[in-house]
Scaffold this motif. Structure first.
Motif, PDB file in Angstrom:
ATOM      1  N   PRO A 138       0.912  -1.196  -0.084  1.00 25.04           N
ATOM      2  CA  PRO A 138       0.124   0.033  -0.031  1.00 25.04           C
ATOM      3  C   PRO A 138       0.836   1.227   0.119  1.00 25.04           C
ATOM      4  O   PRO A 138       2.034   1.166   0.330  1.00 25.04           O
TER       5      PRO A 138
ATOM      6  N   ASP B 240     -13.710  -1.176  -1.222  1.00 23.36           N
ATOM      7  CA  ASP B 240     -12.215  -1.367  -1.792  1.00 23.36           C
ATOM      8  C   ASP B 240     -11.544  -2.425  -0.803  1.00 23.36           C
ATOM      9  O   ASP B 240     -11.465  -1.957   0.289  1.00 23.36           O
TER      10      ASP B 240
ATOM     11  N   ALA C 142      -8.680  -3.542  -1.227  1.00 27.13           N
ATOM     12  CA  ALA C 142      -6.829  -3.450  -1.154  1.00 27.13           C
ATOM     13  C   ALA C 142      -6.273  -3.416   0.314  1.00 27.13           C
ATOM     14  O   ALA C 142      -7.063  -2.619   0.742  1.00 27.13           O
TER      15      ALA C 142
ATOM     16  N   ARG D 138      -5.989   0.015   2.379  1.00 26.85           N
ATOM     17  CA  ARG D 138      -6.871   1.087   1.678  1.00 26.85           C
ATOM     18  C   ARG D 138      -7.491   2.314   2.550  1.00 26.85           C
ATOM     19  O   ARG D 138      -7.586   3.383   2.316  1.00 26.85           O
TER      20      ARG D 138
END
Length: 360
Positions: free
Chosen positions: A8, A194, A196, A199
């Motif tokens: 990230p 989201d 991810a 995130r």
């Protein structure tokens, strides 16, 4: 592929400590002086983010940060100062039980008039609040059980075998699609979030960062292995009834089958885990090292202290009709009003869309 290009992005800093740590990780500035940690709010955004950034290097790291930064000696000295400030505050502020037996007994009592976050969400939580809750908890659940795995090399005998058995379940019992972090990612997909990794870090207030940092603090220090076991016991013993309420909230709001399944799975699994942790992990550890009983109790008490602080933050904001996040969530990727899984009569008001002025 270069590992340091993955992971990230580093989040925006929240004060001088996290700003200096971020600059150092980017290679653009010096670290803060370790003594600077002593004047910081131990539960504040700045210290907690600086500590989170330091800990995350032991998990998946950050894009653009070389992997060997994990063991950078200068950064470790700063992290030690941050940890000392945090741990000292926890020891001073966590309400202490008189004994481990008393601490464990308190966990087994389910209050008839409970008013915590899971009670609120089960009774009257709206879909936007469930989305916020999932976004915050993703900081842990997308690496669920990883912080607890640090304790395995520090245990032996019954405690090690039992802890490994519970971790095996958390990691899907050998099936990738059943890994709990994967199940939580599926839950987030149902909620239009989201998925991810990392995130939603910038959206999380200090209270959430502290909850996750506690696991890493306990897990990464052998001297705190008893506290990690106490933390794990608190999580597993209280998980099943709370998960039942959260599953009800997901069903009532039409969140989706994967959202329901994640908590349904924890109702069943954690009811079993609770017995294993109490009788085998704690029992086995105390057979080998009875002197760790106060540390186990401290792990329980510190976890409750930080979870109570987080609950107050969430409930104060939600009861006032405001977002509990620092930054707004993206709109759902699938509109709840048009999804066949969501009942049309359920209110779906989202403060990030209708009450932006109230978002901190």
């Amino acid at each position: 592929m270069n590992d340091h290009l993955r992971g990230p992005q580093l989040p925006p800093p929240r004060g001088p400590l996290s700003s200096a740590v971020t600059a150092y990780l980017r290679g653009t500035g010096p670290l803060p002086h370790p003594a600077d940690a002593g004047a910081a709010d131990p539960y504040g955004d700045d210290l907690q983010l600086a500590l989170y950034l330091s800990y995350e290097l032991h998990y998946r790291g950050f894009a653009g940060v070389p992997p060997d930064t994990e063991w950078d000696p200068d950064l470790l000295r700063v992290r030690a100062a941050l940890e000392h400030r945090f741990l000292s505050a926890l020891r001073a502020d966590s309400p202490a039980h008189d004994s481990l037996d008393e601490a464990l007994a308190a966990l087994l009592v389910e209050p008839a008039d409970g008013d915590g976050v899971s009670h609120f969400l089960s009774a009257r939580g709206e879909l936007w609040q469930l989305r916020e809750y999932a976004a915050l908890r993703s900081l842990y659940h997308l690496k669920e059980a990883d912080p607890h795995a640090w304790v395995l090399p520090r245990l032996w005998g019954r405690a090690k075998a039992a802890m490994a058995a519970v971790e095996y379940d958390e990691f899907g019992g050998g099936r990738a699609e059943r890994v709990h972090a994967r199940l939580f990612s599926d839950l987030m997909t149902d909620l239009g979030l989201d998925t991810a990794y990392g995130r939603h870090l910038d959206a999380a207030p200090a209270e959430m960062l502290a909850v996750v940092n506690l696991m890493s603090l306990f897990g990464l220090h052998r001297e705190l292995r008893g506290a990690l076991v106490g933390h794990f016991a608190e999580v597993e013993i209280t998980s099943s009834p709370a998960s039942r309420r959260l599953a009800e909230a997901m069903r009532r709001t039409g969140a989706g089958p994967a959202a329901e399944f994640f908590y349904d799975e924890h109702v069943e699994a954690d009811a079993v885990h609770e017995q294993i942790v109490r009788h085998e992990v704690i029992g086995g550890l105390l057979d080998e090292e009875p002197e760790l009983a106060p540390d186990i109790a401290f792990g329980i008490d510190a976890t409750e202290h930080l979870e109570d602080r987080l609950a107050r933050r969430l409930l104060d904001e939600w009861r006032a009709g405001r977002s509990a996040l620092r930054t707004p969530l993206e709109p759902p990727r699938t509109s709840p009003e048009t999804s066949p899984r969501a009942p049309r009569e359920q209110s779906q008001t989202n403060p990030t869309e209708h009450e932006m002025s109230h978002t901190s």
